[in-house]
Design a protein around this motif. Structure first.
Motif, PDB file in Angstrom:
ATOM      1  N   ALA A   1      -1.223   1.173 -15.115  1.00 48.46           N
ATOM      2  CA  ALA A   1      -1.714   1.813 -16.343  1.00 48.46           C
ATOM      3  C   ALA A   1      -0.941   3.109 -16.613  1.00 48.46           C
ATOM      4  O   ALA A   1      -0.552   3.377 -17.751  1.00 48.46           O
ATOM      5  CB  ALA A   1      -3.214   2.094 -16.222  1.00 48.46           C
ATOM      6  N   VAL A   2      -0.675   3.894 -15.555  1.00 41.87           N
ATOM      7  CA  VAL A   2       0.076   5.146 -15.736  1.00 41.87           C
ATOM      8  C   VAL A   2       1.511   4.841 -16.182  1.00 41.87           C
ATOM      9  O   VAL A   2       2.039   5.488 -17.098  1.00 41.87           O
ATOM     10  CB  VAL A   2       0.090   5.991 -14.434  1.00 41.87           C
ATOM     11  N   LEU A   3       2.117   3.841 -15.567  1.00 45.02           N
ATOM     12  CA  LEU A   3       3.496   3.490 -15.946  1.00 45.02           C
ATOM     13  C   LEU A   3       3.558   3.104 -17.419  1.00 45.02           C
ATOM     14  O   LEU A   3       4.461   3.516 -18.146  1.00 45.02           O
ATOM     15  CB  LEU A   3       4.018   2.338 -15.080  1.00 45.02           C
ATOM     16  N   LYS A   4       2.574   2.311 -17.840  1.00 45.36           N
ATOM     17  CA  LYS A   4       2.551   1.877 -19.243  1.00 45.36           C
ATOM     18  C   LYS A   4       2.356   3.072 -20.167  1.00 45.36           C
ATOM     19  O   LYS A   4       3.040   3.227 -21.164  1.00 45.36           O
ATOM     20  CB  LYS A   4       1.440   0.844 -19.459  1.00 45.36           C
ATOM     21  N   GLU A   5       1.409   3.933 -19.812  1.00 41.12           N
ATOM     22  CA  GLU A   5       1.102   5.050 -20.706  1.00 41.12           C
ATOM     23  C   GLU A   5       2.234   6.079 -20.781  1.00 41.12           C
ATOM     24  O   GLU A   5       2.505   6.636 -21.835  1.00 41.12           O
ATOM     25  CB  GLU A   5      -0.189   5.738 -20.257  1.00 41.12           C
ATOM     26  N   THR A   6       2.885   6.341 -19.635  1.00 40.69           N
ATOM     27  CA  THR A   6       3.911   7.398 -19.620  1.00 40.69           C
ATOM     28  C   THR A   6       5.310   6.873 -19.925  1.00 40.69           C
ATOM     29  O   THR A   6       6.202   7.645 -20.254  1.00 40.69           O
ATOM     30  CB  THR A   6       3.976   8.085 -18.234  1.00 40.69           C
ATOM     31  N   GLY A   7       5.507   5.571 -19.745  1.00 42.46           N
ATOM     32  CA  GLY A   7       6.849   5.009 -19.958  1.00 42.46           C
ATOM     33  C   GLY A   7       7.797   5.303 -18.798  1.00 42.46           C
ATOM     34  O   GLY A   7       8.996   5.043 -18.882  1.00 42.46           O
ATOM     35  N   ILE A   8       7.260   5.853 -17.683  1.00 39.89           N
ATOM     36  CA  ILE A   8       8.095   6.146 -16.508  1.00 39.89           C
ATOM     37  C   ILE A   8       8.624   4.825 -15.944  1.00 39.89           C
ATOM     38  O   ILE A   8       7.878   3.846 -15.826  1.00 39.89           O
ATOM     39  CB  ILE A   8       7.285   6.928 -15.438  1.00 39.89           C
TER      40      ILE A   8
ATOM     41  N   ASN B   1       7.375  -6.604  -6.386  1.00 41.40           N
ATOM     42  CA  ASN B   1       7.209  -7.611  -7.446  1.00 41.40           C
ATOM     43  C   ASN B   1       7.007  -6.990  -8.827  1.00 41.40           C
ATOM     44  O   ASN B   1       7.221  -7.646  -9.843  1.00 41.40           O
ATOM     45  CB  ASN B   1       6.000  -8.514  -7.149  1.00 41.40           C
ATOM     46  N   LEU B   2       6.592  -5.708  -8.847  1.00 41.13           N
ATOM     47  CA  LEU B   2       6.370  -5.055 -10.147  1.00 41.13           C
ATOM     48  C   LEU B   2       7.686  -4.840 -10.896  1.00 41.13           C
ATOM     49  O   LEU B   2       7.698  -4.651 -12.101  1.00 41.13           O
ATOM     50  CB  LEU B   2       5.677  -3.701  -9.957  1.00 41.13           C
ATOM     51  N   GLU B   3       8.806  -4.878 -10.141  1.00 37.92           N
ATOM     52  CA  GLU B   3      10.113  -4.663 -10.786  1.00 37.92           C
ATOM     53  C   GLU B   3      10.313  -5.674 -11.910  1.00 37.92           C
ATOM     54  O   GLU B   3      10.643  -5.313 -13.032  1.00 37.92           O
ATOM     55  CB  GLU B   3      11.242  -4.780  -9.760  1.00 37.92           C
ATOM     56  N   ALA B   4      10.089  -6.943 -11.580  1.00 36.60           N
ATOM     57  CA  ALA B   4      10.283  -8.002 -12.570  1.00 36.60           C
ATOM     58  C   ALA B   4       9.159  -7.971 -13.610  1.00 36.60           C
ATOM     59  O   ALA B   4       9.402  -8.111 -14.804  1.00 36.60           O
ATOM     60  CB  ALA B   4      10.332  -9.350 -11.868  1.00 36.60           C
ATOM     61  N   GLU B   5       7.943  -7.752 -13.117  1.00 34.06           N
ATOM     62  CA  GLU B   5       6.792  -7.792 -14.026  1.00 34.06           C
ATOM     63  C   GLU B   5       6.834  -6.695 -15.099  1.00 34.06           C
ATOM     64  O   GLU B   5       6.518  -6.921 -16.256  1.00 34.06           O
ATOM     65  CB  GLU B   5       5.503  -7.664 -13.186  1.00 34.06           C
ATOM     66  N   LEU B   6       7.241  -5.482 -14.693  1.00 39.64           N
ATOM     67  CA  LEU B   6       7.169  -4.348 -15.623  1.00 39.64           C
ATOM     68  C   LEU B   6       8.539  -3.810 -16.040  1.00 39.64           C
ATOM     69  O   LEU B   6       8.625  -2.792 -16.730  1.00 39.64           O
ATOM     70  CB  LEU B   6       6.363  -3.203 -14.983  1.00 39.64           C
TER      71      LEU B   6
ATOM     72  N   LEU C   1       7.153   8.200 -10.738  1.00 41.46           N
ATOM     73  CA  LEU C   1       5.750   8.182 -10.348  1.00 41.46           C
ATOM     74  C   LEU C   1       5.680   7.825  -8.867  1.00 41.46           C
ATOM     75  O   LEU C   1       6.375   6.903  -8.425  1.00 41.46           O
ATOM     76  CB  LEU C   1       4.999   7.136 -11.179  1.00 41.46           C
ATOM     77  N   CYS C   2       4.878   8.565  -8.114  1.00 35.94           N
ATOM     78  CA  CYS C   2       4.726   8.236  -6.689  1.00 35.94           C
ATOM     79  C   CYS C   2       3.259   7.936  -6.386  1.00 35.94           C
ATOM     80  O   CYS C   2       2.375   8.752  -6.664  1.00 35.94           O
ATOM     81  CB  CYS C   2       5.224   9.382  -5.813  1.00 35.94           C
ATOM     82  N   LEU C   3       3.033   6.761  -5.851  1.00 34.86           N
ATOM     83  CA  LEU C   3       1.697   6.386  -5.387  1.00 34.86           C
ATOM     84  C   LEU C   3       1.620   6.826  -3.927  1.00 34.86           C
ATOM     85  O   LEU C   3       2.262   6.234  -3.063  1.00 34.86           O
ATOM     86  CB  LEU C   3       1.506   4.868  -5.526  1.00 34.86           C
ATOM     87  N   THR C   4       0.881   7.912  -3.689  1.00 31.49           N
ATOM     88  CA  THR C   4       0.815   8.495  -2.342  1.00 31.49           C
ATOM     89  C   THR C   4      -0.470   8.046  -1.672  1.00 31.49           C
ATOM     90  O   THR C   4      -1.562   8.392  -2.129  1.00 31.49           O
ATOM     91  CB  THR C   4       0.863  10.033  -2.434  1.00 31.49           C
ATOM     92  N   VAL C   5      -0.313   7.259  -0.631  1.00 32.30           N
ATOM     93  CA  VAL C   5      -1.472   6.619  -0.014  1.00 32.30           C
ATOM     94  C   VAL C   5      -1.484   6.871   1.498  1.00 32.30           C
ATOM     95  O   VAL C   5      -0.645   6.366   2.231  1.00 32.30           O
ATOM     96  CB  VAL C   5      -1.455   5.094  -0.315  1.00 32.30           C
ATOM     97  N   SER C   6      -2.439   7.678   1.943  1.00 31.26           N
ATOM     98  CA  SER C   6      -2.469   7.988   3.379  1.00 31.26           C
ATOM     99  C   SER C   6      -3.907   7.966   3.881  1.00 31.26           C
ATOM    100  O   SER C   6      -4.813   7.520   3.180  1.00 31.26           O
ATOM    101  CB  SER C   6      -1.839   9.360   3.618  1.00 31.26           C
ATOM    102  N   GLY C   7      -4.089   8.484   5.094  1.00 29.51           N
ATOM    103  CA  GLY C   7      -5.429   8.511   5.676  1.00 29.51           C
ATOM    104  C   GLY C   7      -6.309   9.561   5.016  1.00 29.51           C
ATOM    105  O   GLY C   7      -7.533   9.503   5.114  1.00 29.51           O
ATOM    106  N   GLY C   8      -5.698  10.537   4.352  1.00 29.94           N
ATOM    107  CA  GLY C   8      -6.476  11.607   3.739  1.00 29.94           C
ATOM    108  C   GLY C   8      -6.333  11.687   2.232  1.00 29.94           C
ATOM    109  O   GLY C   8      -7.084  12.413   1.587  1.00 29.94           O
TER     110      GLY C   8
END
Ligand code: KG4
Ligand code: ZN
Length: 340
Positions: free
Chosen positions: A262-269, A290-295, A137-144
């Motif tokens: 939510a996507v990680l949980k639902e897809t199991g990725i 930090n999500l590494e340890a959490e999830l 999963l890639c969270l793509t976050v830019s100016g557009g």
């Protein structure tokens, strides 16, 4: 995969950075970027000025990249170039240059989707840097853009969530503008937030269905928050700059991470990557890690120089297209809007 020996020259000019990179297969030999300072005074990118600066910058930037990589044009296997999405005039400069170069050298032209480039930056080979495994999963976050993308192959993507209005980068930049900070304000909010209290101020968020995002309401509520408080105390922003930045930044990060989780949980990725200019944000990088340890997942955070717009990411996307013989003819036109 074929064992090729490719040298790709890549050009990126979709917004306000003129960039040229040279890659030997998946290794970056040079990545040269000229930033355009002229937009600072206008509080945002002025398209016409951006095109003019690209025209001034492109030849020196390409020459510098060739020199830094110690490569002669005769050694090049292909020219990769951003075809969109982006500003029409800006894209046109890079595309016209790339076409001419491909024609003059009689080598193929490869068109690259800018957003695919951001995601594929994770496949640039670097000593000691691991690459994500498919599907990730890639969270793509830019100016557009603000997207949650499932990558199933180097060139196959599925958008699972997307902003229905503004991008998160805009939410950073517009808030900075409201506080009187120069463009682009994202890196400045990041800087001031380091000294601030992320719990001092609270902001509201919009309810959006599924895994989509909305930042337009958040932006407006921030504007009212500043206006109301500045009416009571004209020095409100100056006195509270660090805390405002820390609280607002944390709010945006909470919004981003809620849907990603939510996507990680639902897809199991199990592999999560971030990409795009906002992935340069130091607090976002920390909280993704930090999500590494959490999830119980693995996270992939690009090197700082491959977060904001750069041609190396266009070169790596070009490399994967080269491997699949995905070349374009010289009639291609820029695409201001295009999906993955
Ligand atoms: O990917 P990018 O360079 O260009 C586009 O394709 O849009 O992203 C630019 C965006 C801008 O909104 C800029 O403010 C934001 O990335 N940005 C940051 C940081 N560095 C760049 N936002 C927050 N924190 C940062 N450190
Ligand atoms: Zn970008």
């Amino acid at each position: 995969m074929q064992n090729l020996n490719t040298y790709i020259l890549a050009i990126e000019s979709s917004c306000d950075d003129t960039s040229c990179a040279i890659l030997h297969n998946n290794v970056v030999l040079a990545n040269v970027t000229a930033n355009q300072k002229i937009h600072e005074q206008y509080g945002g990118v002025v398209p016409e000025l951006a095109s003019r600066d690209h025209q001034k910058n492109i030849v020196p930037v390409v020459n510098e990249a060739l020199k830094a990589a110690n490569i002669k044009t005769g050694q090049l296997s292909a020219i990769a170039v951003t075809i969109g999405p982006g500003l029409m005039g800006s894209l046109l400069v890079g595309l016209s240059f790339a076409k001419s170069m491909a024609m003059a050298l009689n080598i193929p032209l490869i068109e690259v989707n800018h957003m695919q480039g951001h995601i594929l930056a994770h496949f640039i080979k670097e000593e000691g840097v691991e690459m994500p495994q498919f599907p990730f999963l890639c969270l793509t976050v830019s100016g557009g853009h603000t997207q949650l993308v499932k990558a199933t192959d180097h060139l196959s993507f599925e958008i699972l969530g997307s902003t229905i209005d503004d991008a998160v980068g805009e939410a950073f930049d517009k808030a900075a503008k409201v506080m009187g900070l120069p463009y682009p304000g994202g890196p400045l909010i990041d800087k001031y937030a380091k000294e601030g209290d992320p719990n001092k101020f609270k902001f509201s968020s919009s309810n959006v269905s599924g895994f989509d995002y909305s930042f337009s309401g958040i932006k407006t509520s921030f504007l009212y928050f500043i206006q109301n408080n500045s009416q009571k105390d004209a020095d409100f922003v100056t006195k509270n700059l660090n805390d405002i930045c820390a609280s607002y930044q944390q709010h945006l990060i909470n919004v981003l991470l809620k849907n990603a989780k939510a996507v990680l949980k639902e897809t199991g990725i199990k592999h999560l990557a971030i990409a795009g200019g906002v992935s340069a944000n130091s607090e976002l990088r920390k909280q993704i890690k930090n999500l590494e340890a959490e999830l119980n997942i693995k996270t992939f955070i690009p090197k700082f120089e491959y977060c904001t717009d750069n041609a190396a990411m266009i070169g790596i996307a070009g490399y994967y297209k080269f491997l699949k013989n995905e070349f374009s003819d010289l009639n291609s036109v820029p695409q201001a809007r295009m999906s993955l």
